[in-house]
Design a protein around this motif. Structure first.
Motif, PDB file in Angstrom:
ATOM      1  N   TRP A 134      10.611 -66.609  11.346  1.00 61.22           N
ATOM      2  CA  TRP A 134       9.774 -65.496  11.770  1.00 61.22           C
ATOM      3  C   TRP A 134       9.360 -65.588  13.236  1.00 61.22           C
ATOM      4  N   ARG A 135       9.078 -66.777  13.691  1.00 58.80           N
ATOM      5  CA  ARG A 135       8.652 -66.899  15.092  1.00 58.80           C
ATOM      6  C   ARG A 135       9.770 -66.501  16.044  1.00 58.80           C
ATOM      7  N   GLU A 136      10.995 -66.905  15.727  1.00 58.61           N
ATOM      8  CA  GLU A 136      12.126 -66.500  16.545  1.00 58.61           C
ATOM      9  C   GLU A 136      12.354 -64.996  16.456  1.00 58.61           C
ATOM     10  N   ALA A 137      12.110 -64.437  15.273  1.00 59.50           N
ATOM     11  CA  ALA A 137      12.242 -62.986  15.115  1.00 59.50           C
ATOM     12  C   ALA A 137      11.261 -62.265  16.030  1.00 59.50           C
ATOM     13  N   HIS A 138      10.047 -62.816  16.132  1.00 64.28           N
ATOM     14  CA  HIS A 138       9.059 -62.203  17.020  1.00 64.28           C
ATOM     15  C   HIS A 138       9.479 -62.332  18.481  1.00 64.28           C
ATOM     16  N   GLU A 139      10.063 -63.443  18.841  1.00 59.83           N
ATOM     17  CA  GLU A 139      10.523 -63.621  20.216  1.00 59.83           C
ATOM     18  C   GLU A 139      11.600 -62.609  20.567  1.00 59.83           C
ATOM     19  N   ARG A 140      12.489 -62.299  19.620  1.00 57.25           N
ATOM     20  CA  ARG A 140      13.524 -61.300  19.865  1.00 57.25           C
ATOM     21  C   ARG A 140      12.904 -59.910  19.942  1.00 57.25           C
ATOM     22  N   LEU A 141      11.915 -59.654  19.109  1.00 58.34           N
ATOM     23  CA  LEU A 141      11.281 -58.335  19.080  1.00 58.34           C
ATOM     24  C   LEU A 141      10.545 -58.040  20.378  1.00 58.34           C
ATOM     25  N   GLN A 142       9.813 -59.015  20.899  1.00 55.34           N
ATOM     26  CA  GLN A 142       9.018 -58.759  22.098  1.00 55.34           C
ATOM     27  C   GLN A 142       9.860 -58.707  23.372  1.00 55.34           C
ATOM     28  N   LYS A 143      11.144 -59.057  23.274  1.00 55.27           N
ATOM     29  CA  LYS A 143      12.015 -58.922  24.437  1.00 55.27           C
ATOM     30  C   LYS A 143      12.243 -57.465  24.813  1.00 55.27           C
ATOM     31  N   THR A 144      12.175 -56.564  23.844  1.00 53.37           N
ATOM     32  CA  THR A 144      12.489 -55.157  24.103  1.00 53.37           C
ATOM     33  C   THR A 144      11.320 -54.220  23.869  1.00 53.37           C
ATOM     34  N   ASN A 145      10.310 -54.654  23.136  1.00 54.31           N
ATOM     35  CA  ASN A 145       9.213 -53.764  22.758  1.00 54.31           C
ATOM     36  C   ASN A 145       7.880 -54.398  23.119  1.00 54.31           C
ATOM     37  N   ASN A 146       7.154 -53.759  24.023  1.00 49.90           N
ATOM     38  CA  ASN A 146       5.850 -54.286  24.442  1.00 49.90           C
ATOM     39  C   ASN A 146       4.812 -54.212  23.337  1.00 49.90           C
ATOM     40  N   PHE A 147       4.902 -53.166  22.488  1.00 51.21           N
ATOM     41  CA  PHE A 147       3.839 -52.916  21.522  1.00 51.21           C
ATOM     42  C   PHE A 147       4.389 -52.598  20.129  1.00 51.21           C
ATOM     43  N   PRO A 148       5.038 -53.554  19.470  1.00 49.99           N
ATOM     44  CA  PRO A 148       5.606 -53.269  18.145  1.00 49.99           C
ATOM     45  C   PRO A 148       4.558 -52.959  17.084  1.00 49.99           C
ATOM     46  N   GLU A 149       3.315 -53.402  17.289  1.00 50.57           N
ATOM     47  CA  GLU A 149       2.279 -53.057  16.311  1.00 50.57           C
ATOM     48  C   GLU A 149       1.932 -51.575  16.360  1.00 50.57           C
ATOM     49  N   PHE A 150       2.256 -50.902  17.472  1.00 48.29           N
ATOM     50  CA  PHE A 150       2.056 -49.448  17.554  1.00 48.29           C
ATOM     51  C   PHE A 150       3.255 -48.709  16.966  1.00 48.29           C
ATOM     52  N   THR A 151       4.438 -49.050  17.425  1.00 50.40           N
ATOM     53  CA  THR A 151       5.628 -48.354  16.930  1.00 50.40           C
ATOM     54  C   THR A 151       5.856 -48.636  15.451  1.00 50.40           C
ATOM     55  N   LYS A 175      11.509 -50.222  10.010  1.00 52.14           N
ATOM     56  CA  LYS A 175      10.132 -50.046  10.479  1.00 52.14           C
ATOM     57  C   LYS A 175       9.187 -51.022   9.782  1.00 52.14           C
ATOM     58  N   ASN A 176       9.331 -51.188   8.472  1.00 50.83           N
ATOM     59  CA  ASN A 176       8.496 -52.135   7.735  1.00 50.83           C
ATOM     60  C   ASN A 176       8.693 -53.560   8.237  1.00 50.83           C
ATOM     61  N   ILE A 177       9.941 -53.933   8.471  1.00 48.54           N
ATOM     62  CA  ILE A 177      10.238 -55.295   8.910  1.00 48.54           C
ATOM     63  C   ILE A 177       9.672 -55.534  10.309  1.00 48.54           C
ATOM     64  N   GLU A 178       9.803 -54.527  11.176  1.00 40.87           N
ATOM     65  CA  GLU A 178       9.257 -54.657  12.532  1.00 40.87           C
ATOM     66  C   GLU A 178       7.763 -54.947  12.489  1.00 40.87           C
ATOM     67  N   TYR A 179       7.049 -54.176  11.685  1.00 39.88           N
ATOM     68  CA  TYR A 179       5.601 -54.389  11.649  1.00 39.88           C
ATOM     69  C   TYR A 179       5.257 -55.716  10.992  1.00 39.88           C
ATOM     70  N   ALA A 180       6.029 -56.109   9.976  1.00 41.82           N
ATOM     71  CA  ALA A 180       5.776 -57.392   9.322  1.00 41.82           C
ATOM     72  C   ALA A 180       5.916 -58.544  10.309  1.00 41.82           C
ATOM     73  N   ILE A 181       6.892 -58.437  11.219  1.00 42.17           N
ATOM     74  CA  ILE A 181       7.109 -59.492  12.214  1.00 42.17           C
ATOM     75  C   ILE A 181       5.911 -59.607  13.149  1.00 42.17           C
TER      76      ILE A 181
END
Length: 557
Positions: A134-151, A175-181
């Motif tokens: 999960w931590r690596e998943a978050h690192e990949r997510l924040q590379k492209t999206n500044n605010f995934p908790e909003f989207t 969308k569910n997986i993004e917010y879960a991360i």
């Protein structure tokens, strides 16, 4: 029998000696564990009825799409809390199953121009979630999206509309997986302030604190520039704070992110209406660059007979006043001592003219006010239940759907609030207040023109009419004062990917440039304008060090 901590009795199934761990809910797969199993994950019931370990090889074939459910409609209409459960309803097992449905396809349309505007690395973080990294998943997510908790809360998920699995089946629950991360990242303490090691000594003013402005400020701050964000409202967040109601995006989440950005070095100034109570010339004189992220705030009006009647309001006026009042109470309950200074729908016949997300938000807000009735008019005909030949995959599916506000009206009043193919022709009033409106049925002809159907006029009772027909352009104040070139739609003229306006050192991004759009597109433009502004500042620094006049074309790149 063995007694689980969750008080669910384990019972053996068939000769396989498997045990059932949870009842079959529509939002989860059945899962089982052998009495002697020692692995972390149980066996899962597949589509064909067989039971086996979670396997990604044929995940999109073996497992059903199971999106995380919203709270019960008849529960949530009595508060202003998020429609999502405060505690995730999907456990680690179901998250793994849903991530296993990702096909890791050769061409992931979910992250192309037909899908996610910020090009989220969706297959990569789905794979990492499947592997419980999960931590690596978050690192990949924040590379492209500044605010995934909003989207992850408010985005309509064009990525899912472009999902390859959706071509023949249901798309992945991206969308569910993004917010879960990102939700897990905040809980685990992985989201921490990133203080830039070096500062360039250059200053940037960002006017507007919506998603485009915040994304631009975030990126430029990480590049080492000093960024000041100016917001004309009393709180930071723009559309995120006052345009999206609390039941879709809790404002504590917005404040949490703003506080983080502030810790990282971004300065925020509220009640700063640039061009009104602060001179734009002063802003330009004290900064090396200015970015306009002022949104598209001029609403589309409905100029009809008796438009001046009391009780006819624009959607943003209705939603903003309600949100401001809610923030003042900090309660979320109806018994909060509200007065009548906001626009109340309580006990009223409400008509919302215009669909879309904003129209749905007005419907949901009216229901929570305990309105007498609520009706929603949409000019366009009812969408089809499935894609039409003119709406092929991977384009956004223009199909009939039920959003959260519609579902709430069905639960409370027993029927869908929407009426399609209808046009308002006049308002009627009494003692200066709106009391009803007159409509006429219409049809859209193949050439796109509107044909009014004779003898189809109807009168509808209405004590409150909310105009939710979109926005036409940004507030012209700053554009006029800066002498900016505008488009034929009165948006600020700045090419996408370049973002420069006709004024030296002034950039524009988000809805004020592209027109009304999605939060995720605003983030896209905020990131893009930050990159171009950064290039401009580098050129400006070089020019200054070499003694050039920084007001000349030497800064063009």
């Amino acid at each position: 029998m063995i007694q689980l901590k969750s008080s669910i009795n384990i019972k053996y199934v068939n000769k396989l000696n498997y045990v059932k761990l949870n009842r079959l809910f529509s939002s989860k797969h059945e899962n089982w564990r052998n009495e002697y199993d020692t692995d972390n994950l149980p066996k899962v019931k597949k589509r064909d009825g067989t039971i086996g370990e979670i396997d990604k090889t044929r995940g999109f074939v073996d497992y059903h799409r199971k999106p995380e459910p919203y709270r019960n409609t008849l529960e949530r209409v009595f508060d202003w809390n998020e429609i999502n459960y405060s505690t995730p309803q999907h456990d680690e097992i179901e998250r793994t199953i849903q991530a296993a449905r990702c096909m890791d396809c050769g061409t992931p349309f979910c992250q192309t121009h037909t899908g996610c505007p910020v090009n989220n690395l969706i297959p990569e973080w789905n794979e990492l979630v499947y592997k419980s990294r999960w931590r690596e998943a978050h690192e990949r997510l924040q590379k492209t999206n500044n605010f995934p908790e909003f989207t992850g809360r408010v985005c309509p998920a064009p990525c899912e509309g472009a999902c390859v699995a959706g071509l023949v089946d249901s798309p992945v629950t991206i969308k569910n997986i993004e917010y879960a991360i990102v939700d897990r990242a905040w809980e685990e303490g992985w989201v921490i302030p990133r203080i830039p090691k070096y500062r360039t000594g250059m200053n940037v003013a960002v006017i507007g604190s919506g998603p485009a402005g915040l994304a631009a400020a975030d990126c430029l701050n990480q590049m080492g520039h000093h960024v000041t964000v100016y917001e004309r409202e009393d709180r930071i967040g723009g559309l995120l704070m006052y345009g999206i109601p609390n039941m879709k995006l809790d404002k504590d989440k917005v404040n949490r992110r703003v506080s983080l950005l502030n810790e990282e070095g971004i300065e925020f100034i509220t009640n700063a209406n640039i061009g009104v109570n602060i001179n734009i010339s002063d802003i330009r004189d004290n900064n090396d660059a200015v970015i306009l992220c002022i949104g598209s705030t001029m609403p589309r009006d409905l100029q009809l007979p008796n438009r001046e009647l009391n009780g006819i309001h624009f959607a943003m006026e209705f939603l903003t006043k309600n949100q401001k009042r809610l923030l003042m109470t900090q309660s979320g309950n109806f018994e909060s001592g509200w007065d009548k200074s906001f626009i109340s729908a309580e006990g009223k016949d409400v008509i919302v003219i215009g669909g879309g997300d904003t129209g749905t938000d007005c419907i949901g807000t009216s229901v929570r006010h305990r309105c007498k009735s609520v009706v929603n008019f949409e000019l366009m005909p009812r969408p089809p239940d499935a894609r039409s030949p003119t709406n092929p995959w991977p384009s956004w599916p223009r199909v009939f759907g039920t959003d959260y506000g519609h579902a709430e009206v069905v639960s409370v009043f027993g029927k869908d609030p929407r009426t399609f193919g209808i046009s308002t022709v006049a308002f009627k009033g009494e003692n200066g207040n709106v009391k009803s409106l007159i409509t006429q049925d219409i049809e859209i002809l193949p050439n796109g023109s509107i044909n009014k159907i004779p003898d189809s006029e109807r009168e509808w009772p209405a004590d409150l009419v909310i105009l939710s027909m979109g926005f036409v352009s940004p507030d012209p104040t700053l554009g006029n004062q800066l002498g900016l070139e505008m488009t034929n739609r009165n948006n600020i003229n700045a090419n996408y990917g370049d973002f420069r306006t006709s004024a030296e050192g002034v950039f524009a991004a988000g809805d004020c440039r592209r027109g009304q759009s999605l939060v995720v597109w605003a983030i896209n433009e905020g990131r893009g304008v930050a990159e171009k502004c950064h290039q401009y500042l580098i050129n400006k620094s070089i020019a200054q060090s070499q003694g050039y006049d920084t007001g000349k074309d030497v800064l063009r790149y």
